[in-house]
Structures are given as C-alpha cells and as structure tokens.
Design a protein around this motif. Structure first.
Motif, PDB file in Angstrom:
ATOM      1  N   HIS A 264       0.742  -1.171   0.288  1.00 57.80           N
ATOM      2  CA  HIS A 264       0.031   0.227   0.249  1.00 57.80           C
ATOM      3  C   HIS A 264       0.766   1.499   0.277  1.00 57.80           C
ATOM      4  CE1 HIS A 264      -3.242   2.671   1.006  1.00 57.80           C
ATOM      5  NE2 HIS A 264      -2.854   2.945   1.913  1.00 57.80           N
ATOM      6  N   LYS A 265       2.112   1.207   0.824  1.00 54.80           N
ATOM      7  CA  LYS A 265       2.989   2.493   1.081  1.00 54.80           C
ATOM      8  C   LYS A 265       3.469   2.705  -0.835  1.00 54.80           C
ATOM      9  CE  LYS A 265       7.296   0.006   1.486  1.00 54.80           C
ATOM     10  NZ  LYS A 265       8.641  -0.269   2.097  1.00 54.80           N
ATOM     11  N   LYS A 266       3.462   2.040  -1.996  1.00 58.91           N
ATOM     12  CA  LYS A 266       3.592   2.521  -3.259  1.00 58.91           C
ATOM     13  C   LYS A 266       2.541   3.291  -4.060  1.00 58.91           C
ATOM     14  CE  LYS A 266       5.493  -2.092  -4.293  1.00 58.91           C
ATOM     15  NZ  LYS A 266       6.070  -3.828  -5.095  1.00 58.91           N
ATOM     16  N   VAL A 267       1.170   3.251  -3.286  1.00 61.96           N
ATOM     17  CA  VAL A 267       0.243   4.553  -3.662  1.00 61.96           C
ATOM     18  C   VAL A 267      -0.006   5.335  -2.344  1.00 61.96           C
ATOM     19  CG1 VAL A 267      -2.045   2.834  -3.259  1.00 61.96           C
ATOM     20  CG2 VAL A 267      -1.931   4.501  -5.131  1.00 61.96           C
ATOM     21  N   CYS A 268       0.451   5.332  -1.786  1.00 61.83           N
ATOM     22  CA  CYS A 268      -0.187   5.685   0.029  1.00 61.83           C
ATOM     23  C   CYS A 268       0.232   7.621  -0.275  1.00 61.83           C
ATOM     24  CB  CYS A 268      -0.207   4.892   1.151  1.00 61.83           C
ATOM     25  SG  CYS A 268      -0.911   6.641   2.536  1.00 61.83           S
ATOM     26  N   VAL A 269      -0.509   8.058  -0.720  1.00 68.25           N
ATOM     27  CA  VAL A 269       0.175   9.882  -0.198  1.00 68.25           C
ATOM     28  C   VAL A 269      -0.822  10.910  -0.052  1.00 68.25           C
ATOM     29  CG1 VAL A 269       1.464   9.556  -2.641  1.00 68.25           C
ATOM     30  CG2 VAL A 269      -0.761  10.348  -2.613  1.00 68.25           C
ATOM     31  N   LYS A 270      -1.435  12.230   0.566  1.00 65.25           N
ATOM     32  CA  LYS A 270      -1.866  12.515   0.996  1.00 65.25           C
ATOM     33  C   LYS A 270      -2.938  13.017  -0.388  1.00 65.25           C
ATOM     34  CE  LYS A 270      -2.772  16.039   4.502  1.00 65.25           C
ATOM     35  NZ  LYS A 270      -4.163  15.245   5.168  1.00 65.25           N
ATOM     36  N   ILE A 271      -3.864  13.074  -0.296  1.00 68.59           N
ATOM     37  CA  ILE A 271      -4.076  13.655  -2.379  1.00 68.59           C
ATOM     38  C   ILE A 271      -5.424  14.304  -1.612  1.00 68.59           C
ATOM     39  CG2 ILE A 271      -6.051  13.001  -3.503  1.00 68.59           C
ATOM     40  CD1 ILE A 271      -4.703   9.792  -3.748  1.00 68.59           C
ATOM     41  N   GLN A 272      -5.653  15.752  -2.173  1.00 70.94           N
ATOM     42  CA  GLN A 272      -6.679  16.709  -2.275  1.00 70.94           C
ATOM     43  C   GLN A 272      -7.568  16.625  -3.409  1.00 70.94           C
ATOM     44  OE1 GLN A 272      -6.476  19.570   0.045  1.00 70.94           O
ATOM     45  NE2 GLN A 272      -4.132  18.930   0.552  1.00 70.94           N
ATOM     46  N   TRP A 273      -8.896  16.175  -2.424  1.00 70.84           N
ATOM     47  CA  TRP A 273      -9.595  15.039  -2.721  1.00 70.84           C
ATOM     48  C   TRP A 273     -10.612  16.495  -3.277  1.00 70.84           C
ATOM     49  CZ3 TRP A 273      -9.323  10.415  -4.282  1.00 70.84           C
ATOM     50  CH2 TRP A 273      -8.447   9.910  -3.177  1.00 70.84           C
ATOM     51  N   ASP A 274     -11.831  16.295  -4.850  1.00 69.39           N
ATOM     52  CA  ASP A 274     -12.835  17.890  -4.863  1.00 69.39           C
ATOM     53  C   ASP A 274     -13.666  17.823  -4.298  1.00 69.39           C
ATOM     54  OD1 ASP A 274     -10.933  17.945  -7.472  1.00 69.39           O
ATOM     55  OD2 ASP A 274     -12.446  16.325  -8.711  1.00 69.39           O
TER      56      ASP A 274
END
Length: 366
Positions: A356-366
């Motif tokens: 999961h760490k390969k895709v886990c980032v803090k994302i600004q959602w719409d």
C-alpha cells in the motif's frame, strides 16, 4: 444403461466438452512477458494515457478508481479499486484461454499476438476485480464488424431469455434468429461456424461464470467485442472517457474503434443480462472489504463490524517509507494518509503496508 450424450441446442446450456474449437492457454508467465515487452515501447497512445492518470482528479467515494502516485511505469505501481471488494490493489497478470478454429491451430499461428493486441484493455479489465478474472476467455473469429454486432445482439437476447427456462414463443424466436445468422455467416465462409461460436461462448458463461468474454477478429483489421456479464463490471465513464480507440488513423471518430473498450460506461458497453439467482447462480453483490488481500472481513455485510470514519495513525509514516507505528485501530478504519482503504485490524494494515505504501499519499480531493 448407457448415459445419454449431451446434444447442442440454441436454448439449452451447452458444456465446454462439446466444443470443437481448439483451446490454447497462456499462463501468468506469458502475460508477464507480454507486459514487459509492451513496457519497452513507451511512446504509444496507451502509455500516454497511463501517464495522464497522474494528473487526473478523483472523488474519494468513486466506485472505480485508477491511481499511479509513485514510482516508475510498472504494474506494481499502478493501483485499481476493484468493483467486487472495494480494495485498492496493483495491476496483476492473468491466465488467458484462447478458443480458435482448428485450421488456425494447424497453421501453427501463435496466439500471443492476439493477446498483445488488446493487452492494455485486458490489464485494466482484469484488475477491476479481485475474483473471477484470474482467467480471461477469448474466442477468435473472422467476423466483420457488422456481423459481430449482429452476433452480439443475438447473445444479449439469448442470455436475457434462455439462460434458464425459456417460453415456447421466445424459444422459437431464438431458434429462427440462430438459423438466420448461421446461414448468413455460412454464405461468407466464416470460421468457426456460428453454432460453434454460440456453443463455446454460452458454455463459458454457464461453466466458468467470467466477468467478461472477448470476441476477437484479427482480419482484415483487429477488431474485438467485449461482452460483460453484469452492469457493475463495466468500466466507469469518469475514468475511461478519454481512453484511446486503438485505431491508428488520427482522423478516426468514436465509431471507428478497433477495440470496443466502453469509454462511455454503460452507454456503449455490451452487457449480457444473464438470469441470476436460483439455478442460474447467485446475485452479484458489491462489497467493501479489508484491503489486506488475504482477509475475508466484509464491512457492509457483517453487522458485528462497525464502519467508522475516525482517523488512523497507522500510515502517518508513509512519506518517509518506514513501517507504520503500532497503534490500535477500530474495525473498518480508514487509512489516515490517503483515506482510500479500510482495514479490520492493525495487524492487517501492517501486512498490507509494503504494497500500500507504493500508492499511499495525502490527496486533495474534489
């Protein structure tokens, strides 16, 4: 007493043992080799489309999702949310079963080019599901585009009315339509003949219960028809609205698609409305499960598991690449960093962290 041999009928479920088509199987290693070969050529329209996913905006509550947040252009770095379990897992390989006429097999024509022609589409369709897509079924024909459209409409009719019991009036209609298509294709010397296409496809639907089946015609130009077995298995329009058509002509239109990948969702998809429930099989239910691939906990089915929206501290170290700290989380806890996946326990969150760490980032959602 001798056992009665099964016979072919357009309105009765056949078996794969009855088909005369030759089956060629390409295992996971073949799929991996084809993908590696495709990744060597990163200057086509499909790789451009994958790179464009990095800038695409998403809604966190989307039923389907394709994310590539970190790393190089590799399968293990591109994640897709599955429609059957709600997990976010990387693209994977699969086994392909290709059914073709004996004349193709006798000419020793390899089937790997068939799979390679629609490789990006198969990568995406396979990864939309946790189960049911480890095996993909392709039937090779030499049907022209209009003929394949007529055959597709016929299968829609049969699956809607004759996958189980069939009314006499509808049975006569199906038989007449079957005869019409058979005679029309016979005049043009199409191989395999339509009864063999019909027998093989319906046997696959009845015995294997796949998420989709592909009809593929390599000549005069590669053309395919993807037949989905449920509406929820169709790719989401919000993700694939700009997916390439596959046609090398830069002036082609939406109606000039060589590979019928449904970029507009249900509007352009071919869905076989198979009778479900009872003898025809279980109804399709969408689930929300723990993101650890080996866990069977389902949050929206088990009343003892309570869904919460609290903040997990288990992924705060995702940016520095360290294992998440050991802290207690409640069942159904969201990942605090990306807020895309849920876990039933801290142990399963830690087990899933290397992936999961390969895709886990803090994302600004719409």
């Amino acid at each position: 007493m001798a056992q009665r041999q099964p016979f072919y009928s357009p309105v009765r479920p056949p078996t794969l043992a009855m088909t005369e088509l030759v089956k060629m199987t390409l295992d996971h290693n073949h799929s991996a080799d084809l993908i590696a070969k495709w990744l060597e050529h990163r200057n086509d329209i499909y790789t451009d489309w994958f790179f464009s996913r990095r800038d695409q905006k998403h809604d966190r509550n989307q039923r389907q999702m394709l994310l590539w947040n970190k790393g190089d252009f590799l399968l293990e770095n591109i994640f897709c949310r599955t429609v059957d379990t709600g997990r976010l897992i990387p693209l994977r390989t699969w086994t392909t079963h290709v059914y073709c006429h004996r004349s193709i097999h006798d000419r020793k024509r390899p089937m790997m080019p068939v799979v390679f022609t629609m490789l990006p589409e198969l990568m995406l369709l396979r990864s939309m599901h946790d189960g049911g897509c480890d095996e993909i079924f392709i039937i090779v024909t030499d049907l022209q585009r209009q003929e394949m459209d007529e055959v597709t409409e016929y299968f829609k009719l049969v699956c809607r009315h004759a996958f189980g019991q069939c009314k006499p009036s509808m049975e006569r209609r199906i038989q007449l339509e079957h005869m019409r298509i058979t005679h029309a294709l016979h005049r043009h010397h199409r191989i395999p003949c339509f009864p063999q296409i019909d027998l093989t496809l319906r046997a696959i639907l009845f015995e294997k219960r796949p998420r989709f089946v592909v009809l593929f015609s390599p000549q005069p130009s590669s053309y395919s028809q993807i037949l989905f077995t449920h509406r929820s298995y169709v790719p989401d329009e919000e993700i694939f609205f700009d997916y390439p058509t596959g046609c090398p002509n830069p002036c082609c239109t939406d109606n000039c698609e060589m590979l019928r990948f449904p970029r507009r969702g249900l509007e352009t998809a071919n869905v076989l409305e198979i009778k479900r429930g009872g003898k025809s099989g279980k109804r399709v239910k969408q689930k929300t499960m723990c993101n650890w691939i080996e866990c069977d906990v389902c949050f929206n089915e088990d009343p003892s598991v309570k869904r919460t929206n609290g903040s997990s501290e288990g992924t705060e170290s995702s940016e520095n690449g360290l294992d998440p700290p050991v802290q207690h989380i409640v069942p159904g806890q969201l990942c605090s960093q990306c807020r895309l996946v849920r876990y039933c326990s801290l142990d399963h969150q830690r087990r899933d962290w290397p992936e999961h760490k390969k895709v886990c980032v803090k994302i600004q959602w719409d």
